[in-house]
Design a protein around this motif. Sequence first.
Motif, short mmCIF file in Angstrom:
data_model
loop_
_atom_site.label_atom_id
_atom_site.label_comp_id
_atom_site.label_asym_id
_atom_site.label_seq_id
_atom_site.Cartn_x
_atom_site.Cartn_y
_atom_site.Cartn_z
N VAL A 21 -13.46 -37.10 -38.09
CA VAL A 21 -13.52 -35.66 -37.89
C VAL A 21 -14.45 -35.09 -38.96
O VAL A 21 -14.35 -35.44 -40.14
CB VAL A 21 -12.12 -35.01 -37.96
CG1 VAL A 21 -11.48 -35.18 -39.34
CG2 VAL A 21 -12.20 -33.54 -37.58
N ARG A 22 -15.37 -34.23 -38.56
CA ARG A 22 -16.32 -33.66 -39.51
C ARG A 22 -15.71 -32.41 -40.13
O ARG A 22 -15.69 -31.32 -39.56
CB ARG A 22 -17.63 -33.31 -38.80
CG ARG A 22 -18.73 -32.82 -39.74
CD ARG A 22 -20.03 -32.66 -39.01
NE ARG A 22 -21.09 -32.19 -39.92
CZ ARG A 22 -22.37 -32.10 -39.57
NH1 ARG A 22 -22.76 -32.45 -38.35
NH2 ARG A 22 -23.26 -31.66 -40.45
N ASP A 23 -15.15 -32.58 -41.34
CA ASP A 23 -14.44 -31.49 -41.99
C ASP A 23 -14.33 -31.80 -43.47
O ASP A 23 -14.01 -32.94 -43.85
CB ASP A 23 -13.05 -31.32 -41.37
CG ASP A 23 -12.43 -29.97 -41.67
OD1 ASP A 23 -12.58 -29.48 -42.80
OD2 ASP A 23 -11.80 -29.41 -40.75
N GLY A 24 -14.56 -30.82 -44.33
CA GLY A 24 -14.47 -31.03 -45.77
C GLY A 24 -13.12 -30.69 -46.35
O GLY A 24 -12.98 -30.64 -47.58
N CYS A 25 -12.11 -30.45 -45.52
CA CYS A 25 -10.78 -30.09 -46.02
C CYS A 25 -10.22 -31.22 -46.90
O CYS A 25 -10.53 -32.39 -46.70
CB CYS A 25 -9.83 -29.79 -44.86
SG CYS A 25 -9.65 -31.14 -43.68
N SER A 50 -7.16 -30.12 -41.00
CA SER A 50 -8.36 -29.88 -40.20
C SER A 50 -8.04 -29.21 -38.87
O SER A 50 -7.04 -29.53 -38.22
CB SER A 50 -9.09 -31.20 -39.93
OG SER A 50 -10.23 -30.97 -39.12
N THR A 51 -8.89 -28.28 -38.48
CA THR A 51 -8.76 -27.63 -37.18
C THR A 51 -9.92 -28.01 -36.26
O THR A 51 -10.09 -27.43 -35.19
CB THR A 51 -8.73 -26.10 -37.34
OG1 THR A 51 -9.93 -25.67 -38.01
CG2 THR A 51 -7.52 -25.66 -38.15
N VAL A 52 -10.69 -29.00 -36.69
CA VAL A 52 -11.85 -29.47 -35.93
C VAL A 52 -11.41 -30.62 -35.01
O VAL A 52 -10.46 -31.34 -35.30
CB VAL A 52 -12.96 -29.94 -36.89
CG1 VAL A 52 -14.20 -30.39 -36.12
CG2 VAL A 52 -13.32 -28.82 -37.87
N THR A 53 -12.09 -30.78 -33.89
CA THR A 53 -11.77 -31.84 -32.93
C THR A 53 -12.12 -33.22 -33.47
O THR A 53 -13.24 -33.45 -33.94
CB THR A 53 -12.53 -31.61 -31.61
OG1 THR A 53 -12.13 -30.36 -31.06
CG2 THR A 53 -12.23 -32.72 -30.60
N TRP A 54 -11.17 -34.12 -33.41
CA TRP A 54 -11.41 -35.51 -33.80
C TRP A 54 -12.28 -36.19 -32.74
O TRP A 54 -12.28 -35.80 -31.58
CB TRP A 54 -10.09 -36.25 -33.96
CG TRP A 54 -9.33 -35.87 -35.20
CD1 TRP A 54 -8.58 -34.76 -35.39
CD2 TRP A 54 -9.28 -36.61 -36.42
NE1 TRP A 54 -8.05 -34.74 -36.66
CE2 TRP A 54 -8.46 -35.86 -37.32
CE3 TRP A 54 -9.82 -37.82 -36.85
CZ2 TRP A 54 -8.18 -36.30 -38.60
CZ3 TRP A 54 -9.54 -38.25 -38.14
CH2 TRP A 54 -8.74 -37.50 -39.01
N ARG A 55 -12.97 -37.25 -33.18
CA ARG A 55 -13.82 -38.01 -32.27
C ARG A 55 -13.49 -39.50 -32.41
O ARG A 55 -13.13 -39.97 -33.50
CB ARG A 55 -15.30 -37.77 -32.57
CG ARG A 55 -15.67 -36.29 -32.65
CD ARG A 55 -17.18 -36.08 -32.61
NE ARG A 55 -17.65 -36.12 -31.23
CZ ARG A 55 -18.88 -36.51 -30.88
NH1 ARG A 55 -19.74 -36.89 -31.79
NH2 ARG A 55 -19.23 -36.52 -29.60
N VAL A 56 -13.58 -40.22 -31.31
CA VAL A 56 -13.25 -41.65 -31.31
C VAL A 56 -14.44 -42.46 -30.83
O VAL A 56 -15.22 -42.01 -29.98
CB VAL A 56 -12.01 -41.95 -30.43
CG1 VAL A 56 -10.80 -41.22 -30.96
CG2 VAL A 56 -12.26 -41.57 -28.99
N GLY A 57 -14.57 -43.66 -31.38
CA GLY A 57 -15.67 -44.54 -31.00
C GLY A 57 -15.55 -45.00 -29.56
O GLY A 57 -14.46 -45.39 -29.11
N ASP A 58 -16.67 -44.97 -28.86
CA ASP A 58 -16.74 -45.43 -27.48
C ASP A 58 -18.01 -46.25 -27.36
O ASP A 58 -19.07 -45.75 -26.98
CB ASP A 58 -16.77 -44.24 -26.52
CG ASP A 58 -16.82 -44.68 -25.06
OD1 ASP A 58 -16.52 -45.85 -24.77
OD2 ASP A 58 -17.18 -43.83 -24.21
#
Length: 233
Positions: free
Chosen positions: A14-18, A24-32
């Motif tokens: 997740v791209r977030d500096g928290c 974090s309130t940003v959407t997580w991403r998973v490898g595909d």
Amino acid sequence: AAAELGQSRGLVSVRDGCLRPEASTVTWRVGDGPSFVDAPELRCLAGGALAAERAKAAPKIALVGPTEENEQADKIRVFTKRQELVNGYAAYEKRGWMSTTMLWHAGQHWFFGAAAELGQSRGLVSVRDGCLRPEASTVTWRVGDGPSFVDAPELRCLAGGALAAERAKAAPKIALVGPTEENEQADKIRVFTKRQELVNGYAAYEKRGWMSTTMLWHAGQHWFFGAAAELGQ
């Protein structure tokens, strides 16, 4: 993987500096494969939110459905939640006459197996899923077949309303019919009526006679037919 610790790469991100991942309130991403895709329902929980999610664990769950060549079918059953967490997850048990079987999470899987294996990454039946509750998994369960595991696409873990609906399918009347060796117990084989109360988490049946009442119930790894005094044993 542990070898990637501290590097700018991984399987999920997740791209977030928290300062705390759960903030974090940003959407997580998973490898595909070579790219990443959004996982909008993926959440990082801690504290009260994690406790609340754990508290949703059903008091009873059941593994139901056929398996390849009926593998492990005699061991698939209704489980009751234990008070203690195992590896940070809810765990379940089924006490039988001769042994107790368990369902727990370890490593990357939910496992079902003997009580002696509780908490370990091995068992008779498994599903590779990190979900906090086994009934929430959408991945195919696998069952042991000798030294290997095979897919059991029709095997399901049920809880709550889904488990109640499956139990409700129990017929209002059943009958044991057919000859037995040397006519043993033939005078006791008859039509049974479903009782209102569950026994060991399963439907149970009875036949009221003039002198006695006989029952049909599930216990351990078997369905039994016998005297009312033995009900549930």
